[in-house]
Design a protein around this motif. Structure first.
Motif, PDB file in Angstrom:
ATOM      1  N   GLY A 196      33.856  36.774 -61.841  1.00 38.96           N
ATOM      2  CA  GLY A 196      34.579  36.308 -60.564  1.00 38.96           C
ATOM      3  C   GLY A 196      34.159  34.844 -60.174  1.00 38.96           C
ATOM      4  O   GLY A 196      33.635  34.155 -60.760  1.00 38.96           O
ATOM      5  N   THR A 197      34.948  34.332 -59.120  1.00 34.32           N
ATOM      6  CA  THR A 197      34.667  33.121 -58.661  1.00 34.32           C
ATOM      7  C   THR A 197      35.025  33.080 -57.150  1.00 34.32           C
ATOM      8  O   THR A 197      35.448  33.905 -56.546  1.00 34.32           O
ATOM      9  CB  THR A 197      35.781  32.119 -59.643  1.00 34.32           C
ATOM     10  N   ILE A 230      37.543  31.292 -54.546  1.00 32.75           N
ATOM     11  CA  ILE A 230      38.876  30.991 -54.389  1.00 32.75           C
ATOM     12  C   ILE A 230      39.275  30.462 -52.842  1.00 32.75           C
ATOM     13  O   ILE A 230      38.727  31.094 -51.880  1.00 32.75           O
ATOM     14  CB  ILE A 230      39.712  32.279 -54.766  1.00 32.75           C
ATOM     15  N   ASN A 244      41.215  29.979 -49.580  1.00 31.17           N
ATOM     16  CA  ASN A 244      42.093  30.527 -48.746  1.00 31.17           C
ATOM     17  C   ASN A 244      42.514  29.581 -47.732  1.00 31.17           C
ATOM     18  O   ASN A 244      42.020  29.507 -46.644  1.00 31.17           O
ATOM     19  CB  ASN A 244      41.593  31.781 -48.207  1.00 31.17           C
ATOM     20  N   GLU A 262      36.967  32.020 -50.380  1.00 39.87           N
ATOM     21  CA  GLU A 262      36.506  33.608 -50.626  1.00 39.87           C
ATOM     22  C   GLU A 262      36.361  34.099 -52.074  1.00 39.87           C
ATOM     23  O   GLU A 262      36.662  33.325 -52.751  1.00 39.87           O
ATOM     24  CB  GLU A 262      37.802  34.389 -49.987  1.00 39.87           C
ATOM     25  N   LYS A 317      36.307  36.346 -55.016  1.00 38.87           N
ATOM     26  CA  LYS A 317      37.253  37.054 -55.958  1.00 38.87           C
ATOM     27  C   LYS A 317      36.478  37.563 -57.060  1.00 38.87           C
ATOM     28  O   LYS A 317      36.115  37.227 -58.010  1.00 38.87           O
ATOM     29  CB  LYS A 317      38.537  36.389 -56.537  1.00 38.87           C
ATOM     30  N   LYS A 318      36.037  38.906 -56.960  1.00 37.57           N
ATOM     31  CA  LYS A 318      35.270  39.580 -57.962  1.00 37.57           C
ATOM     32  C   LYS A 318      36.086  39.928 -59.223  1.00 37.57           C
ATOM     33  O   LYS A 318      37.089  40.208 -59.361  1.00 37.57           O
ATOM     34  CB  LYS A 318      34.797  40.893 -57.347  1.00 37.57           C
TER      35      LYS A 318
END
Length: 319
Positions: free
Chosen positions: A79-80, A82, A84, A91, A93-94
């Motif tokens: 994940g990383t 990101i 918003n 946020e 993102k898994k």
């Protein structure tokens, strides 16, 4: 149903889809009931992926399949962060690593940086994204397949990652009768079997507690230690020729995993105690990826399985 009846029901359900891979299924259950990761190696077409997919459907657990490719990035796995724009903040993102069972398909087709991204997850059961560490759901189990390293487009797995796998299982071709059954079944384009869900998390935890009650004598505990030390100092055990071939012996994880695997074998056989045969049965799968051979062994055509068989034949049980 009690635990053993559920295991029998699981095996029966697996047999409706998978033909002739009893040993493979047995090793997957060893990993499932101990929380140990399993690495499967074999040429394409031996039902490695099919077997894991079928097992995942039978278990009421979260499952993700990840296809490892040369262009896969670590962020694609864990994940990383990101941005918003609506909230004006980053946020998380898994990635697909957040599941209870992971099928790492053709794991050795991805480069080393992606393999390394698995290390924290496999060892610590957690993943770090940005400045935050996230625990993974329990149980967390990596079931990985890989093609033989001689094949084109493969990358050798780092030693540190390979050692994280409890078992490395080599798969062979089916016999003639089994392949005939596979051919007949899969040649029917209408063949479709929807497996039933047999086990959930509560069942697995119950079985793990029952396995934890399996007894192993002090004699057999010491036998496991002798086997491991024979991989590190073979000459001391009369294995003079083998000493010329071994560069590094098995790590301390080997003794832990061999103990656990032997208990599961005893449990699956309906016993509440471990026999020497349980240890000898599981030793090749626990040790074959932990013994590193040198160039002399490669030149002489010596395999780790041959070394392990020599050790099992030479190391005695001191009663």
């Amino acid at each position: 149903m009690d635990s053993r009846e559920k295991i029998n029901a699981l095996l029966n359900e697996m047999s409706q889809v998978v033909v002739g891979q009893e040993r493979l299924i047995n090793r997957l259950l060893v990993g499932l009931f101990t929380g140990g990761h399993v690495l499967l190696e074999g040429v394409p077409g031996l039902a490695k992926t099919l077997t894991i997919n079928t097992l995942a459907k039978i278990l009421d657990l979260n499952f993700h399949r990840i296809q490892f490719t040369p262009d896969l990035l670590p962020a694609d796995l864990v994940g990383t962060m990101i941005y918003n724009p609506l909230k004006n903040e980053f946020e998380v993102k898994k990635g697909p690593i957040f599941a209870q069972i992971i099928l790492a398909d053709e794991i050795n087709r991805a480069p080393a940086k992606v393999q390394s991204a698995l290390l924290e997850a496999m060892a610590e059961k957690q993943v770090t994204i940005g400045d935050t560490t996230y625990p993974l759901d329990k149980p967390f189990l990596v079931l990985a397949t890989q093609n033989p390293v001689e094949q084109e487009g493969t990358f050798p797995l780092p030693e540190a990652q390979v050692d994280r796998f409890m078992l490395k299982v080599f798969l062979n071709y089916l016999d003639k009768e089994q392949e005939l059954e596979v051919m007949r079944k899969m040649s029917n384009m209408d063949f479709q079997y929807e497996v039933k869900t047999i086990m959930n998390l509560e069942d697995i935890q119950k079985i793990r507690k029952e396995i934890n009650q399996i007894t192993i004598s002090e004699t057999l505990e010491k036998y496991i230690i002798e086997l491991i030390f024979a991989t590190r100092n073979p000459a001391e055990y009369g294995l003079v020729q083998e000493a010329n071939y071994i560069q590094f012996g098995a790590s301390p994880r080997a003794s832990i995993h061999l103990n656990l695997a032997a208990k599961v074998m005893a449990y699956l056989e309906g016993r509440d105690y471990v026999l020497p045969e349980d240890i000898k049965e599981m030793a090749p799968d626990v040790l074959n990826h932990r013994i590193i051979l040198n160039y002399v062994a490669e030149a002489d055509g010596i395999s780790t399985l041959q070394i392990i068989q020599s050790i099992l034949s030479s190391v005695a049980i001191n009663r």
